[in-house]
Motif scaffolding. Structure first.
Motif, mmCIF file in Angstrom:
data_model
loop_
_atom_site.group_PDB
_atom_site.id
_atom_site.type_symbol
_atom_site.label_atom_id
_atom_site.label_comp_id
_atom_site.label_asym_id
_atom_site.label_seq_id
_atom_site.Cartn_x
_atom_site.Cartn_y
_atom_site.Cartn_z
ATOM 1 N N GLU A 7 71.147 90.848 20.837
ATOM 2 C CA GLU A 7 70.285 92.014 20.983
ATOM 3 C C GLU A 7 69.027 91.784 20.158
ATOM 4 O O GLU A 7 69.093 91.410 18.985
ATOM 5 N N VAL A 8 67.870 92.031 20.752
ATOM 6 C CA VAL A 8 66.617 91.845 20.014
ATOM 7 C C VAL A 8 66.583 92.747 18.789
ATOM 8 O O VAL A 8 66.102 92.364 17.717
ATOM 9 N N THR A 9 67.145 93.952 18.923
ATOM 10 C CA THR A 9 67.121 94.896 17.804
ATOM 11 C C THR A 9 68.004 94.459 16.642
ATOM 12 O O THR A 9 67.888 94.994 15.547
ATOM 13 N N ASP A 10 68.908 93.472 16.872
ATOM 14 C CA ASP A 10 69.753 92.976 15.783
ATOM 15 C C ASP A 10 69.061 91.920 14.937
ATOM 16 O O ASP A 10 69.517 91.613 13.825
ATOM 17 N N LEU A 11 67.960 91.341 15.429
ATOM 18 C CA LEU A 11 67.362 90.196 14.737
ATOM 19 C C LEU A 11 66.867 90.523 13.332
ATOM 20 O O LEU A 11 67.010 89.698 12.426
ATOM 21 N N PRO A 12 66.272 91.701 13.071
ATOM 22 C CA PRO A 12 65.807 91.954 11.703
ATOM 23 C C PRO A 12 66.923 91.971 10.664
ATOM 24 O O PRO A 12 66.652 91.826 9.472
ATOM 25 N N ALA A 13 68.176 92.154 11.088
ATOM 26 C CA ALA A 13 69.298 92.198 10.141
ATOM 27 C C ALA A 13 70.287 91.066 10.404
ATOM 28 O O ALA A 13 71.469 91.182 10.084
ATOM 29 N N LEU A 14 69.819 89.969 10.978
ATOM 30 C CA LEU A 14 70.694 88.837 11.261
ATOM 31 C C LEU A 14 71.292 88.314 9.964
ATOM 32 O O LEU A 14 70.576 88.035 8.998
ATOM 33 N N ALA A 15 72.620 88.176 9.943
ATOM 34 C CA ALA A 15 73.292 87.802 8.692
ATOM 35 C C ALA A 15 73.064 86.346 8.318
ATOM 36 O O ALA A 15 73.103 85.991 7.137
ATOM 37 N N GLN A 16 72.838 85.494 9.329
ATOM 38 C CA GLN A 16 72.566 84.087 9.026
ATOM 39 C C GLN A 16 71.059 83.828 9.103
ATOM 40 O O GLN A 16 70.293 84.668 9.562
ATOM 41 N N ARG A 17 70.676 82.626 8.654
ATOM 42 C CA ARG A 17 69.255 82.318 8.604
ATOM 43 C C ARG A 17 68.703 82.019 10.000
ATOM 44 O O ARG A 17 69.415 81.583 10.892
ATOM 45 N N LEU A 18 67.403 82.243 10.148
ATOM 46 C CA LEU A 18 66.679 81.990 11.382
ATOM 47 C C LEU A 18 65.664 80.887 11.127
ATOM 48 O O LEU A 18 64.916 80.928 10.138
ATOM 49 N N PHE A 19 65.658 79.860 11.974
ATOM 50 C CA PHE A 19 64.729 78.750 11.828
ATOM 51 C C PHE A 19 63.299 79.276 11.842
ATOM 52 O O PHE A 19 62.913 80.052 12.710
ATOM 53 N N THR A 20 62.494 78.861 10.861
ATOM 54 C CA THR A 20 61.166 79.437 10.654
ATOM 55 C C THR A 20 60.288 79.405 11.899
ATOM 56 O O THR A 20 59.724 80.441 12.288
ATOM 57 N N PRO A 21 60.079 78.252 12.583
ATOM 58 C CA PRO A 21 59.244 78.280 13.787
ATOM 59 C C PRO A 21 59.780 79.222 14.862
ATOM 60 O O PRO A 21 59.005 79.845 15.591
ATOM 61 N N SER A 22 61.101 79.346 14.969
ATOM 62 C CA SER A 22 61.663 80.285 15.938
ATOM 63 C C SER A 22 61.285 81.720 15.577
ATOM 64 O O SER A 22 60.977 82.536 16.453
ATOM 65 N N ALA A 23 61.317 82.032 14.292
ATOM 66 C CA ALA A 23 60.908 83.371 13.853
ATOM 67 C C ALA A 23 59.451 83.638 14.209
ATOM 68 O O ALA A 23 59.088 84.735 14.655
ATOM 69 N N HIS A 24 58.587 82.633 14.027
ATOM 70 C CA HIS A 24 57.171 82.803 14.363
ATOM 71 C C HIS A 24 56.988 83.019 15.862
ATOM 72 O O HIS A 24 56.152 83.830 16.294
ATOM 73 N N VAL A 25 57.751 82.287 16.690
ATOM 74 C CA VAL A 25 57.633 82.445 18.137
ATOM 75 C C VAL A 25 58.112 83.838 18.554
ATOM 76 O O VAL A 25 57.481 84.505 19.385
ATOM 77 N N ILE A 26 59.218 84.295 17.979
ATOM 78 C CA ILE A 26 59.715 85.640 18.286
ATOM 79 C C ILE A 26 58.672 86.691 17.925
ATOM 80 O O ILE A 26 58.449 87.661 18.659
ATOM 81 N N ASP A 27 57.978 86.474 16.810
ATOM 82 C CA ASP A 27 56.935 87.410 16.388
ATOM 83 C C ASP A 27 55.762 87.413 17.359
ATOM 84 O O ASP A 27 55.055 88.414 17.485
#
Length: 406
Positions: free
Chosen positions: A309-329
């Motif tokens: 769920e997209v709405t779950d991403l801000p509270a994802l318990a594990q780490r998110l790869f930095t470039p992936s976070a930038h693309v999602i943004d």
């Protein structure tokens, strides 16, 4: 046992096959760690023939026993002696709406020999955490991978998968139940997603694409990299003579098995940061149509693919790869906060076609909202305000907010 459909499971049960019976060790641990509180309600996910549901009912719980195989639910009904408060229902915990469950919240949620068969485990667990009553417990009883032959690896969890299961809980205990892992999870812990890099890359020009692809209801596909300990989008480096869109659709198919054409890919932005002193350029690509189902094709790189769920991403318990976070943004600006610095070069507006099912659900909710506003006297029927309320897709201006809340 690679069953993936209700029909295959129906055949399993109608052929007389079953699973190991509930053992004395399991019964003892259940009675010790999850005794029924007064008016306690339990949800048994993947109830099979109903043996665990009957034990919980005998212990004092009201039990909702669900399975997505009709044959399993029929057998569970037949095995019931009529005592105990048990509701049996055919229900797919991954695809059906949880609002359709018999109860809105539970003191106990159990998975006995069923959790390994769930594909989108993180998403399902996030949804079920919200259905726990205060002081509620999730109990997962599962075979352990090291104790089963390779031919049965699909029915078991290994150390890494059990470690992922612990994420997001204040209390996580593991016990042995006659050779099964008996995992007790309590007190969901609030968390903020963190980003992580990878090891130093081989020296070269670091350019590539990150691909955002969503399913028909708007869930985003992420892969778990066990080697790096991060969730990441599909994507990768582009070849020397390959542009970003071609690289995006190629990497998507190579990594996940999903097929898309170049016409289905849109370049939204170029994102530049650095890693280990080497400049890194990532193309944010949105794929709007594809065919196939996600599959692990490069297990040494990505251990599993899950829809989130997209709405779950801000509270994802594990780490998110930095470039992936930038693309999602780049696709949902403002959804993730506190991101590492990046230079962003927009190519086209971030507006992209909305998944058909999500758009239909949003339209239905807008009509319900307008009807309610008129009924409560806040808006006049036939007014220009009513027309705007019914027409404007307000959820598109509220990234990260559930449709119902928007």
């Amino acid at each position: 046992m690679g069953y993936t459909t209700p029909e295959e499971w129906d055949a399993h049960y109608t052929d007389g096959k079953t699973f190991r019976q509930l053992g004395d060790g399991e019964r003892r641990l259940l009675d010790e760690h999850v005794p029924a509180p007064g008016s306690g309600v339990a949800l048994d996910v993947g109830c099979g023939t109903g043996e665990l549901a009957r034990h919980l009912a005998d212990s004092g719980y009201r039990v909702d026993a669900i399975d997505y195989a009709p044959a399993a639910v029929d057998l569970a009904h037949e095995g019931s002696d009529g005592t105990g408060d048990i509701t049996y229902r055919v229900f797919d915990i991954e695809r059906d709406f949880l609002n359709d469950l018999p109860h809105p919240a539970y003191d106990l949620i159990t998975f006995r020999l069923s959790f390994a068969f769930i594909r989108d485990r993180t998403r399902v667990m996030n949804l079920l955490r919200e259905r726990l009553r205060p002081d509620g417990t999730v109990c997962v009883i599962t075979p352990f991978a090291a104790a089963v032959p390779d031919s049965k690896r699909g029915i078991a969890l290994d150390e890494e998968e059990i470690g992922l299961l612990y994420s997001g809980w204040t209390v996580a205990e593991r016990h042995d139940a006659d050779g099964l892992a008996f995992v007790v999870l309590r007190d969901p812990a609030s968390a903020r997603v963190t980003c992580a890099g990878k090891k130093r890359p081989s020296p070269h020009a670091l350019t590539g694409a990150g691909v955002v692809v969503t399913d028909p209801v708007g869930r985003i596909l992420l892969g778990w990299s066990a080697r790096r300990g991060v969730w990441e989008l599909p994507g990768g480096k582009n070849d020397g003579d390959e542009d970003f869109l071609d690289a995006a659709v190629r990497e998507l198919e190579e990594e996940t098995g999903l097929k898309a054409g170049r016409r289905d890919a849109r370049l939204l932005a170029l994102l530049m940061d650095s890693t280990h002193g080497i400049p890194r350029m990532t193309a944010a690509v949105r794929v709007t149509a594809y065919s196939g189902e996600p599959a692990v094709t490069e297990p040494d790189l990505i251990r599993r693919w899950e829809w989130h769920e997209v709405t779950d991403l801000p509270a994802l318990a594990q780490r998110l790869f930095t470039p992936s976070a930038h693309v999602i943004d780049a696709v949902w600006p403002g959804l993730l906060t506190g991101l590492p610095p990046v230079h962003r070069y927009p190519i086209v507006p971030a507006e992209v076609p909305e998944p058909t099912q999500q758009a239909a659900e949003a339209a239905s909710l807008r009509q319900e909202m307008a009807d309610r506003l008129i009924e409560d006297g806040w808006m006049d029927s036939g007014s220009t305000i009513e027309a705007a309320v019914r027409r404007v897709p307000r959820h598109r201006f509220l990234p990260g907010i559930m449709l119902e809340d928007a």
